[in-house]
Design an enzyme around this catalytic site. Structure first.
Site, mmCIF file in Angstrom:
data_model
loop_
_atom_site.group_PDB
_atom_site.id
_atom_site.type_symbol
_atom_site.label_atom_id
_atom_site.label_comp_id
_atom_site.label_asym_id
_atom_site.label_seq_id
_atom_site.Cartn_x
_atom_site.Cartn_y
_atom_site.Cartn_z
ATOM 1 N N SER D 46 6.330 -1.230 -0.334
ATOM 2 C CA SER D 46 7.483 -0.270 -1.717
ATOM 3 C C SER D 46 6.358 -0.360 -2.770
ATOM 4 O O SER D 46 5.943 -1.365 -2.544
ATOM 5 C CB SER D 46 7.999 -1.494 -1.774
ATOM 6 O OG SER D 46 8.957 -0.699 -2.602
ATOM 7 N N GLU D 47 6.410 0.332 -3.706
ATOM 8 C CA GLU D 47 5.060 0.442 -4.801
ATOM 9 C C GLU D 47 5.257 -1.040 -5.838
ATOM 10 O O GLU D 47 4.315 -1.064 -5.974
ATOM 11 C CB GLU D 47 4.992 2.058 -4.857
ATOM 12 C CG GLU D 47 6.386 2.213 -5.790
ATOM 13 C CD GLU D 47 7.345 3.103 -5.056
ATOM 14 O OE1 GLU D 47 7.312 2.897 -4.034
ATOM 15 O OE2 GLU D 47 8.145 3.839 -5.198
ATOM 16 N N ASN D 48 6.546 -1.354 -5.507
ATOM 17 C CA ASN D 48 7.103 -2.642 -7.084
ATOM 18 C C ASN D 48 5.543 -3.481 -6.115
ATOM 19 O O ASN D 48 5.797 -4.535 -6.726
ATOM 20 C CB ASN D 48 7.954 -2.773 -6.735
ATOM 21 C CG ASN D 48 8.837 -2.997 -5.186
ATOM 22 O OD1 ASN D 48 9.202 -2.794 -4.687
ATOM 23 N ND2 ASN D 48 9.599 -4.403 -5.666
#
Lengths: 233, 218, 233, 218
Positions: D46-48
């Protein structure tokens, strides 16, 4: 969980061929991938290009590959402390590209992160800038540097898990994390390999996604280059 | 009388201010750590990846995994941190380090420095020096005023391959403290017992002497 | 050890003025500097430019500054979930620059690391590329992006020490580390502030050198934006 | 019969191979996680800032500090790791993520995609989508074949502001599985009971139909 472990250093170096470009972690003799280097010696591969901050000493680290004349070209920031290196370089047997240390680190990190090129002030007005684009930013001259390309990256970490996650120790960290994922195949050797889930996800220095193969090194000599101490008062 | 290396380090230590993050090069600069005055809080950065360097370890406590940029075994002080080489040069390039102290083979009156290569003779590499001099705003060179052959190392123009251009702010040599200005080397202080004439003679570049030149306090 | 602590959030914001550019850490409402934002509301400074991945929600995070019309311009990657934001943007009261999330992170990191500009493939062929230099590397088009410049960076960490060293928790890390040292003055607020020496130097995410002022936040609401759960089976 | 969102996700899950690191966009892509076949080892990024995402937490165990890119509370699996946003997009830009699955408002026959802006109407921002589509080599779009007004979302050219050019490799819609080739949309599979003619009608861009088109297995 994706399992990144390989059974041995031999398996870890599968696909390595003459003429390839290798990144090798470590600063001086600290944090160098001892087992992978030993296997490179054993394999006897030649015409290698090595991207590594230093070139080891005569009888340890990358010096072992120099002894066997396995290296065609070194890309480093500092290559003192190695007589055989100096001999091969001055005689023209060995090609050497000297790169400012911060630029060396950033060109690795750029390769890892998919940044093809960046500007840095380091080396402007020097031999390092020759043939490179120059441009002013904020009234200060910079030069354009490009990401490295390499076939293998050899990494030494302290602890690792089967998912390929790595934790480094002290200043043995140095170039190791920035070379992870900066080559087509990243091989990490660790002092202690644990099952996935044993390392705190918050304290992992390098995620397994940057590591293709991981194994526990058989033994580590961890030679000290300059043993400096003080007297207990 | 010409200063010893220790005295050069002692004089440079006076330039270290409270709250400074300092990067020390190999050689004389390393000695500066011994002369930082009490009551001054300073942290030493070593570009191989540590901030908050402490003294050498006690015998038997050396750790191959904890070294400085000179590859010497070291310890760390409370508040220290370890980081990778890209982050380390982020500190340097990003001008988070307040003071850089390094050695030189030649310094020119326009602030150029050469300290990494003697063509055909010595090619050890620039290490982190090019990043340091290109980035830092406050760079002090620690060196002998002349080389072993007695030739000046403070020149009109460097003759050796450059490490950086227009970057050095100050030189502390065995003879003098010199500031680098737009007009050349400005003499600030003399080593105790060393005359302005001796410094003039040992300086090939333009030496600016204005008024009385005090002796260093070392 | 250099002491980076300040006594209060009030002291931490000393020097903050109308018209300044601020970086604000966090992703959604996770890892946002709640106490610094509250103080910005209290100070009533206006004409701010905020570099932050998101703009909070109507009544929390940067949404609080939008309510008071303290923000002149937002530089973000995603600004949904905020009605007041949308109203101000569509009415032209608020200037908005949308930046791809990875480019946003890298422009912060570049500012931290003294890289004035870099090439990225993100945004090529889109509105984002308008007015920017385009160049091919490895046969693929890229655009030139520049480091941000900001006056203050507001960071939220989990633990910190008096030397300014920071450790983040989980995905509350996000943009916080890359904004440290990317502005003239970096202010870090932490849930727990400990004396220097208590944190393991090997497990520090951000060195104190990147942090100018540090304080322990008075309280944290840590609001959850999308509470998703599963049923215990 | 047109596929449900769950069935689209189920069909896409067949594209997920053993050893893949996968980034899932918001919406239908999020559902893919439920249909990954047993015996296939996959890690979700997840890019966060998390790799190794697990299911939603049990009620009462939600942690505001552990969320996904959709800002939903999540858990992590053994082998997970947390990292900052620059490192996260280093994974994406550096092509370490093997498969990206995201939604779209429009896809063009040359592989262009638009999914972030409707001028004057909806401006939420591109989030990480522009980095993802510009970097990934293997991008699958999950979407409905037509919009609410019944207009095709598979076009000759996108009409909305682009997210990326020439980047999409495959589309799985409620009607079909389509590969994007140099010559246009190549029909690979039909939804069960949906005819080639229906798909043709719902596709504004060039649809290439070669030989017998099998039904999807969902």
């Amino acid at each position: 969980m994706i399992n990144r472990t390989v059974a041995s250093v031999k398996e870890a170096l599968t696909g390595l061929e003459d003429g390839m470009t290798l990144m090798v972690g470590g600063f001086g003799l600290s944090g160098i991938p001892e087992n992978s280097i030993a296997q490179l010696v054993k394999l006897g591969v030649t015409d290698l290009t090595c991207i590594s901050n230093n070139a080891g000493v005569d009888d340890f680290g990358l010096g072992l590959l120099l002894q066997g004349k396995q290296i065609k070209k070194m890309i480093s920031s500092y290559v003192g402390e190695n007589d055989e290196f100096e001999r091969q370089m001055l005689s023209g047997e060995l090609d050497v590209e000297l790169v400012p240390q911060g630029t060396l680190a950033e060109r690795c990190r750029a390769a890892q992160a998919g940044i093809p090129a960046f500007y840095t002030p380091a080396g402007y007005g020097t031999e390092v800038a020759e043939g490179k684009e120059e441009r002013d930013f904020n009234g200060k001259p910079h030069i354009l540097e490009q990401a490295f390309k390499a076939d293998f990256a050899f990494i030494k970490a302290w602890k690792g898990d089967t998912a390929g996650n790595l934790i480094f120790k002290g200043t043995a960290r140095n170039f190791n994390p920035v070379m992870c994922g900066a080559a087509t195949i990243t091989v990490a050797e660790v002092e202690e390999l644990v099952p996935a889930g044993e390392l705190d996800p918050n304290q992992i220095h390098i995620s397994g996604i940057f590591v293709k193969r991981i194994f526990q090194g058989e033994k580590y000599e961890k030679r000290i280059e300059q043993r400096t101490t003080r007297v207990r008062s | 009388m010409s200063l010893s290396k220790e005295q050069i380090a002692k004089r440079i230590a006076q330039e270290v201010k409270d709250g400074y993050y300092v990067n020390l090069g190999i050689g004389i600069p390393t000695l500066v750590v011994n002369y930082v005055p009490d009551g001054i809080d300073v942290e030493f950065q070593s570009e191989n990846g540590v901030l908050g360097m402490g003294p050498f370890p006690y015998e038997g406590e050396e750790d191959a995994d904890i070294i400085n940029a000179g590859k010497q075994t070291i310890t760390t002080l409370p508040g220290a941190s370890f980081f990778d080489s890209a982050t380390s040069f982020g500190m340097i390039r990003g001008q988070h380090v307040d003071l850089t102290i390094l050695g030189a083979m030649e310094v020119a009156e326009n602030g150029d420095i050469a300290n990494w290569k003697i063509p055909g003779k010595m090619v050890k590499g620039m290490g982190g020096a090019m990043d340091l001099v290109a980035s830092a705003e406050n760079i002090i060179v620690a060196m002998m005023h002349t080389n072993r052959a007695g030739e000046s190392k403070l020149l009109k123009r460097c003759t050796l391959p450059l490490t950086g251009v227009n970057c050095i702010t100050k030189v502390v040599s065995n003879l003098a403290v010199i500031e680098i200005t737009d007009k050349g080397f400005k003499l600030l202080e003399r080593a105790p017992g060393v005359s302005v004439e001796e410094i003039q003679k040992a300086t090939e570049g333009t030496l600016i002497v204005e008024g009385e030149i005090p002796e260093m306090n070392v």
